[in-house]
Design an enzyme around this catalytic site. Sequence first.
Site, mmCIF file in Angstrom:
data_model
loop_
_atom_site.group_PDB
_atom_site.id
_atom_site.type_symbol
_atom_site.label_atom_id
_atom_site.label_comp_id
_atom_site.label_asym_id
_atom_site.label_seq_id
_atom_site.Cartn_x
_atom_site.Cartn_y
_atom_site.Cartn_z
ATOM 1 C CG ASP A 1 -35.616 -115.773 -2.004
ATOM 2 O OD1 ASP A 1 -35.947 -115.839 -2.840
ATOM 3 O OD2 ASP A 1 -36.704 -116.367 -0.449
ATOM 4 C CG MET B 1 -37.098 -113.622 -5.506
ATOM 5 S SD MET B 1 -37.308 -115.007 -6.098
ATOM 6 C CE MET B 1 -37.342 -114.484 -7.824
#
Length: 509
Positions: free
Chosen positions: A241, A81
């Site tokens: 994730d 991210m």
Amino acid sequence: MAYLLGIDKGTSVIKSVVFDDKGTAVGIAQRRVKVLQPKPGWHEEDATVTWSLCVETIREALASAGISGGDIAAIGIAGHMGGAWLVDGQGAPVRNAICWPDERAQADQLKIEEAGLMKEAFAISGNGLMPGITAVLLGWLSKHEPDSLARTRAVLCAKDYLRLCLTGQMATDPSDVSFVPGDIDARKHSKRVLDICGAGDWFDKMPEIRPSGDVAGEVTPEAASATGLRAGTPVVTGLGDASANALGVGAIRPGSALTVLGTSCLNSLVMDRPERAPEGLGFLFAMPLDRYVRILPNTSGAISFDWFLDRFGAPLTPQGSPDFAALEAKAKAVPRGAGGAIFIPYVNGAGVLAPFYDPLARGSFFGVGSHTSYDHLLRAVYEALCFATRDCFAAMSVQPTSLVLTGGGGKSAFWAQMFADVCGLPIEIAAAEESGALGVALLAGVAAGIWPDIETAAVATARVAARYEPDPGAAAEYDGWFELYRQTRDVYRRYSQQRAALKPAKVAA
């Protein structure tokens, strides 16, 4: 039998994993990500090279599974991210992608803090600011690269760029919006947070937000030719994730706790509400099912091991990589407490985000004496990452009753038992080694009709490979070492400002 493809674009490695309809990995391929550092503290990638690596892994994973692209029912993508993957109107990269470990905007972040705006940003987003999050980076780009702003059509995250390459469609999902960061209650982008970060001009360049499990596009003929996939294969929006890993190990019910032993150790607790406590610290990400994952990260996870092994060396395998079995044997031969050596694992140049905020905090060894050996220091690193995990969970408003470990470090029985003893919790090792890829593959499976909903999919595929109970004697001994660890890190924190003022700016990180 139906098959699913999960792609997990990590900070260090990109993986493609083929799963069957029981959630079992039947084919896997990975490549090291090519990190570019044009200036000290910068962390970039050539997005087109990353896509080519993704193509290689897809083809290899299909071959490893012994299937063709036509056997894949649907595809999901997870990705690290933050950062900024800027594309123009044709979907071409505007510049190198910037990833979350990037430190260039640290001075900008400190100015936001000095202006007293950190609390407001956290109140809106539930996320603490750090140099590598999207909004802070965009503020830096506004000042230093106005041409990039002018040429950008959309600001994407890592998984969004790969999905664009597969489908030709630009979009993002609520989990990645969380770390821009956005408005966590509305699950939308926040103009006010962008303004706080000096990035308000980028608001109209934020992509459409689609539900994580929606079909966001289909594999184009061009992508099919490159990857070996079937044109028209549905691709779901996907997840950041952190949320993908939680889904992949079945941590979807409120109160479920998970630690991902990766580049950062993500200490995560699933919530049924956007819980912000402790105020001003860590992250809060959206998940499917209107749930949230509250994360207090140790940003120096595997980075600590990489740093130690790079500086002090390591026994090597015949292939030239660190021999972790030999390293564990060395650490295991040292008694608990590492001969009095304590490692403060704050080696990430971005500083510390939890269980306190200090962008200037750095690591140290304490308690070193004439008897201290390489093996003592090595064990101290293992123990420190356990201490840091306990430290983060202790700061949360809800305390876990057990903890799931995933990531590379979860394969170590020695380390898993240490986590159990240090944290005083039963430790479960997720059987799914590729939990991030599995999490988005489950979303793809629901879209393809393999499971009726994501909760059914997660429960049906969650398996525990091993369980470790805390040893009462070891846990009691570690209580004392943990208390000394906390006192030591507090003492060293007091010197952060003084050190930063004394060090030359070019090496102050």
